[in-house]
Scaffold this active site. Structure first.
Site, PDB file in Angstrom:
ATOM      1  N   CYS A  42      43.640  51.027  43.530  1.00  0.00           N
ATOM      2  CA  CYS A  42      43.516  50.010  42.489  1.00  0.00           C
ATOM      3  C   CYS A  42      42.028  49.731  42.247  1.00  0.00           C
ATOM      4  O   CYS A  42      41.191  49.977  43.123  1.00  0.00           O
ATOM      5  CB  CYS A  42      44.190  48.740  42.985  1.00  0.00           C
ATOM      6  SG  CYS A  42      44.152  47.365  41.836  1.00  0.00           S
ATOM      7  N   THR A  44      40.808  46.921  42.407  1.00  0.00           N
ATOM      8  CA  THR A  44      40.486  45.979  43.491  1.00  0.00           C
ATOM      9  C   THR A  44      39.983  46.717  44.727  1.00  0.00           C
ATOM     10  O   THR A  44      39.054  46.268  45.406  1.00  0.00           O
ATOM     11  CB  THR A  44      41.749  45.159  43.852  1.00  0.00           C
ATOM     12  OG1 THR A  44      42.192  44.500  42.676  1.00  0.00           O
ATOM     13  CG2 THR A  44      41.481  44.146  44.938  1.00  0.00           C
ATOM     14  N   HIS A  47      36.432  47.587  44.299  1.00  0.00           N
ATOM     15  CA  HIS A  47      35.563  46.429  44.591  1.00  0.00           C
ATOM     16  C   HIS A  47      35.367  46.289  46.101  1.00  0.00           C
ATOM     17  O   HIS A  47      34.270  46.005  46.577  1.00  0.00           O
ATOM     18  CB  HIS A  47      36.154  45.126  44.044  1.00  0.00           C
ATOM     19  CG  HIS A  47      36.117  45.017  42.547  1.00  0.00           C
ATOM     20  ND1 HIS A  47      34.946  44.843  41.850  1.00  0.00           N
ATOM     21  CD2 HIS A  47      37.103  45.057  41.625  1.00  0.00           C
ATOM     22  CE1 HIS A  47      35.219  44.786  40.559  1.00  0.00           C
ATOM     23  NE2 HIS A  47      36.515  44.917  40.392  1.00  0.00           N
ATOM     24  N   HIS A  67      47.207  47.736  48.550  1.00  0.00           N
ATOM     25  CA  HIS A  67      48.368  46.884  48.242  1.00  0.00           C
ATOM     26  C   HIS A  67      49.390  47.559  47.338  1.00  0.00           C
ATOM     27  O   HIS A  67      50.411  46.970  47.028  1.00  0.00           O
ATOM     28  CB  HIS A  67      47.892  45.575  47.601  1.00  0.00           C
ATOM     29  CG  HIS A  67      47.105  45.789  46.351  1.00  0.00           C
ATOM     30  ND1 HIS A  67      45.743  45.963  46.364  1.00  0.00           N
ATOM     31  CD2 HIS A  67      47.483  45.905  45.061  1.00  0.00           C
ATOM     32  CE1 HIS A  67      45.317  46.160  45.126  1.00  0.00           C
ATOM     33  NE2 HIS A  67      46.349  46.145  44.318  1.00  0.00           N
ATOM     34  N   GLU A  68      49.127  48.800  46.916  1.00  0.00           N
ATOM     35  CA  GLU A  68      50.083  49.495  46.036  1.00  0.00           C
ATOM     36  C   GLU A  68      50.760  50.572  46.868  1.00  0.00           C
ATOM     37  O   GLU A  68      50.093  51.492  47.339  1.00  0.00           O
ATOM     38  CB  GLU A  68      49.327  50.111  44.849  1.00  0.00           C
ATOM     39  CG  GLU A  68      48.536  49.072  44.063  1.00  0.00           C
ATOM     40  CD  GLU A  68      47.775  49.655  42.872  1.00  0.00           C
ATOM     41  OE1 GLU A  68      47.837  50.885  42.666  1.00  0.00           O
ATOM     42  OE2 GLU A  68      47.121  48.885  42.160  1.00  0.00           O
ATOM     43  N   ILE A 179      46.030  49.998  33.518  1.00  0.00           N
ATOM     44  CA  ILE A 179      46.949  48.893  33.197  1.00  0.00           C
ATOM     45  C   ILE A 179      47.101  48.744  31.682  1.00  0.00           C
ATOM     46  O   ILE A 179      48.209  48.561  31.176  1.00  0.00           O
ATOM     47  CB  ILE A 179      46.498  47.583  33.871  1.00  0.00           C
ATOM     48  CG1 ILE A 179      46.425  47.784  35.395  1.00  0.00           C
ATOM     49  CG2 ILE A 179      47.464  46.446  33.537  1.00  0.00           C
ATOM     50  CD1 ILE A 179      46.012  46.559  36.185  1.00  0.00           C
ATOM     51  N   ASP A 199      38.784  51.257  23.641  1.00  0.00           N
ATOM     52  CA  ASP A 199      37.965  51.450  24.834  1.00  0.00           C
ATOM     53  C   ASP A 199      36.629  52.004  24.336  1.00  0.00           C
ATOM     54  O   ASP A 199      36.448  52.241  23.134  1.00  0.00           O
ATOM     55  CB  ASP A 199      38.642  52.412  25.843  1.00  0.00           C
ATOM     56  CG  ASP A 199      38.188  52.166  27.287  1.00  0.00           C
ATOM     57  OD1 ASP A 199      36.995  52.374  27.561  1.00  0.00           O
ATOM     58  OD2 ASP A 199      39.002  51.744  28.118  1.00  0.00           O
ATOM     59  N   GLY A 267      42.609  40.867  31.848  1.00  0.00           N
ATOM     60  CA  GLY A 267      41.285  41.343  32.254  1.00  0.00           C
ATOM     61  C   GLY A 267      40.462  40.217  32.854  1.00  0.00           C
ATOM     62  O   GLY A 267      40.555  39.061  32.418  1.00  0.00           O
ATOM     63  N   TYR A 291      48.453  36.286  35.742  1.00  0.00           N
ATOM     64  CA  TYR A 291      48.048  36.653  37.096  1.00  0.00           C
ATOM     65  C   TYR A 291      49.236  37.323  37.791  1.00  0.00           C
ATOM     66  O   TYR A 291      50.336  36.767  37.794  1.00  0.00           O
ATOM     67  CB  TYR A 291      47.617  35.399  37.858  1.00  0.00           C
ATOM     68  CG  TYR A 291      47.274  35.646  39.306  1.00  0.00           C
ATOM     69  CD1 TYR A 291      46.314  36.601  39.653  1.00  0.00           C
ATOM     70  CD2 TYR A 291      47.903  34.946  40.322  1.00  0.00           C
ATOM     71  CE1 TYR A 291      46.005  36.838  40.979  1.00  0.00           C
ATOM     72  CE2 TYR A 291      47.592  35.174  41.647  1.00  0.00           C
ATOM     73  CZ  TYR A 291      46.645  36.120  41.975  1.00  0.00           C
ATOM     74  OH  TYR A 291      46.342  36.367  43.288  1.00  0.00           O
TER      75      TYR A 291
HETATM   76  P1  NAD Z   1      39.777  49.330  34.441  1.00  0.00           P
HETATM   77  O1  NAD Z   1      38.468  48.800  34.836  1.00  0.00           O
HETATM   78  O2  NAD Z   1      40.227  50.670  34.952  1.00  0.00           O
HETATM   79  O3  NAD Z   1      39.896  49.356  32.852  1.00  0.00           O
HETATM   80  C1  NAD Z   1      39.156  48.573  31.997  1.00  0.00           C
HETATM   81  C2  NAD Z   1      38.795  49.414  30.779  1.00  0.00           C
HETATM   82  O4  NAD Z   1      38.130  48.592  29.825  1.00  0.00           O
HETATM   83  C3  NAD Z   1      37.857  50.583  31.105  1.00  0.00           C
HETATM   84  O5  NAD Z   1      38.443  51.821  30.705  1.00  0.00           O
HETATM   85  C4  NAD Z   1      36.609  50.241  30.286  1.00  0.00           C
HETATM   86  O6  NAD Z   1      35.938  51.400  29.785  1.00  0.00           O
HETATM   87  C5  NAD Z   1      37.210  49.398  29.165  1.00  0.00           C
HETATM   88  N1  NAD Z   1      36.224  48.634  28.387  1.00  0.00           N
HETATM   89  C6  NAD Z   1      34.985  48.241  28.725  1.00  0.00           C
HETATM   90  N2  NAD Z   1      34.387  47.632  27.686  1.00  0.00           N
HETATM   91  C7  NAD Z   1      35.273  47.629  26.664  1.00  0.00           C
HETATM   92  C8  NAD Z   1      35.238  47.125  25.328  1.00  0.00           C
HETATM   93  N3  NAD Z   1      34.157  46.497  24.834  1.00  0.00           N
HETATM   94  N4  NAD Z   1      36.334  47.293  24.559  1.00  0.00           N
HETATM   95  C9  NAD Z   1      37.433  47.918  25.040  1.00  0.00           C
HETATM   96  N5  NAD Z   1      37.519  48.404  26.295  1.00  0.00           N
HETATM   97  C10 NAD Z   1      36.452  48.262  27.102  1.00  0.00           C
HETATM   98  O7  NAD Z   1      40.849  48.219  34.858  1.00  0.00           O
HETATM   99  P2  NAD Z   1      42.434  48.232  35.127  1.00  0.00           P
HETATM  100  O8  NAD Z   1      42.676  48.583  36.548  1.00  0.00           O
HETATM  101  O9  NAD Z   1      43.173  48.936  34.067  1.00  0.00           O
HETATM  102  O10 NAD Z   1      42.664  46.648  34.998  1.00  0.00           O
HETATM  103  C11 NAD Z   1      42.461  46.028  33.743  1.00  0.00           C
HETATM  104  C12 NAD Z   1      41.835  44.641  33.903  1.00  0.00           C
HETATM  105  O11 NAD Z   1      42.781  43.764  34.500  1.00  0.00           O
HETATM  106  C13 NAD Z   1      40.595  44.579  34.805  1.00  0.00           C
HETATM  107  O12 NAD Z   1      39.683  43.622  34.257  1.00  0.00           O
HETATM  108  C14 NAD Z   1      41.153  44.077  36.125  1.00  0.00           C
HETATM  109  O13 NAD Z   1      40.173  43.390  36.890  1.00  0.00           O
HETATM  110  C15 NAD Z   1      42.219  43.134  35.642  1.00  0.00           C
HETATM  111  N6  NAD Z   1      43.335  42.875  36.553  1.00  0.00           N
HETATM  112  C16 NAD Z   1      43.830  41.612  36.544  1.00  0.00           C
HETATM  113  C17 NAD Z   1      44.937  41.305  37.319  1.00  0.00           C
HETATM  114  C18 NAD Z   1      45.494  39.939  37.268  1.00  0.00           C
HETATM  115  O14 NAD Z   1      46.411  39.632  38.069  1.00  0.00           O
HETATM  116  N7  NAD Z   1      45.041  39.090  36.325  1.00  0.00           N
HETATM  117  C19 NAD Z   1      45.558  42.289  38.122  1.00  0.00           C
HETATM  118  C20 NAD Z   1      45.027  43.585  38.097  1.00  0.00           C
HETATM  119  C21 NAD Z   1      43.935  43.871  37.292  1.00  0.00           C
HETATM  120 ZN    ZN Z   2      46.483  46.859  42.309  1.00  0.00          ZN
END
Ligand code: NAD
Ligand code: ZN
Length: 346
Positions: A42, A44, A47, A67-68, A179, A199, A267, A291
């Protein structure tokens, strides 16, 4: 008696993860022990690998990460009656309390005491995982171990996408990470009219178009207004799913939405980020923070959709035996992949 097991551990407050021998967890009367088959990497976990500010603040050292997962039940606590040895399972990685107002109302995903496996508690990057039976989700035959290992992020996608009615609606998804791409597949599956994903990463947009029927838009080269016109939308998008954590993407989404549009925000921006609130007020936009997953309604819906034709399998772009975890993490961190699955059965 089982011997020690393999695990991927954050063993010191620095970048990286170490492969190390750990004792197999002892289970309590309300737990099960799961032999891990497959795990997903993930954002996460990246990070935590990088040991950024968030990880330093959040993750205790040492900790088994991850966690996955998907696996098989190999031991059952004495109070557990609904599960069986040998059952293929995944599970909710958020461990919740049962005394808050939200939990007692059955809104388990809103429990303020939530702790995450692989983040605050020992995780799934190991041969064995102890999990409360409450958190276990059995897998039907239609759901493979590979897909079982990505139900956690698919659940994020489903929870976000089902926040608003999408039937016949025009949907904008910002961020074609794993996601965002899975949310697009869900929006398509449940009957959205147009699904547009943005993207700035061309590889990710290609992957998105490979996974499901949508219009990819590289916002560093193409104007979203042109796409709205091309698709014949009278005013703009009805629903926005923000899945990038990027402030410019949210600004763009607000601009591209109809009056009275709805936004679900998954996000996570890196810190406080400026938002044009007056624009949101004057457009009468509804915003919902999302969330995790609804426990267990999101799990029910996503498994039902998988059994009924929802196909996200192509979002998995790489598979590695766990011994090659360092290479897998490197590819994941490069942004040149979809989901990456590690195999623990060798
Ligand atoms: P990821 O980082 O793989 O994907 C994010 C994408 O956004 C990347 O491909 C990036 O190039 C793109 N991006 C950057 N700038 C952009 C812009 N200006 N316009 C459009 N796209 C742009 O993340 P992921 O694993 O797919 O997760 C998606 C988001 O959800 C992340 O921010 C993550 O932290 C968050 N998240 C939140 C929860 C929650 O419970 N709220 C759970 C999991 C993940
Ligand atoms: Zn995850």
């Amino acid at each position: 008696m089982r011997n020690d097991m393999r695990a991927l551990v954050k063993d010191r407050p620095a970048p990286g993860l170490a492969f190390s021998a750990q004792p197999v967890p002892e289970i309590g009367p309300d737990d099960v022990l799961i032999r891990i088959h497959k795990t997903g990497i993930c954002g996460t976990d990246i990070h935590i690998w990088n040991w950024d500010e968030w990880a330093e603040r959040t993750v205790p050292v040492p900790l088994i990460t991850g966690h996955e997962f998907a696996g098989e039940i190999v031991e059952i606590g004495r109070n557990v009656t609904e599960l069986e040895l040998g059952q293929r399972v995944s599970g909710e990685g958020h461990l919740i309390g049962h005394s808050s107002r939200q939990s007692r109302a059955g809104k388990f995903h809103l429990d303020p005491e939530t702790r995450g496996i692989g983040v605050n508690e020992p995780g799934a990057f190991a041969d064995y995982l102890r999990l409360p039976a409450f958190n276990v989700v059995p897998l039907p035959d239609a759901v493979s171990d590979d897909i079982g290992a990505i139900l956690d992020p698919l659940g994020n996608a489903v929870h976000t996408a089902l926040s608003f009615d999408l039937i016949g609606e025009d949907v904008l998804i910002t961020g074609a990470g794993p996601i965002g791409i899975m949310a697009a597949a869900v929006a398509r599956h449940v009957g959205a009219r147009h699904v547009v994903i943005t993207d700035v990463n061309e590889d990710r947009l290609k992957l998105a178009a490979d996974v499901t029927d949508l219009r990819p838009v590289n916002v560093s080269r193409e104007d979203l207004n042109d796409v709205v016109a091309e698709l014949g939308m009278a005013q703009g998008f009805d629903v926005g799913l923000e899945m990038s954590g990027n402030q410019r993407a949210l600004d763009q989404m607000v601009e591209a939405l109809v009056m009275g549009g709805r936004i679900a925000l998954l996000g996570i921006p890196p810190g406080k980020s400026p938002v044009d609130w007056s624009r949101i007020v004057f457009k009468a936009i509804t915003i919902k923070g999302v969330y995790g997953r609804e426990i267990f309604e999101t799990w029910y819906k996503m498994i039902a959709m998988l059994e009924n034709g929802l196909d996200v399998s192509r979002v998995i772009t790489h598979r590695f035996p766990v011994a090659d975890y360092a290479e897998a993490f490197e590819i994941m961190a490069s942004g040149k992949s979809g989901k990456i699955v590690l195999d623990w059965r060798d």
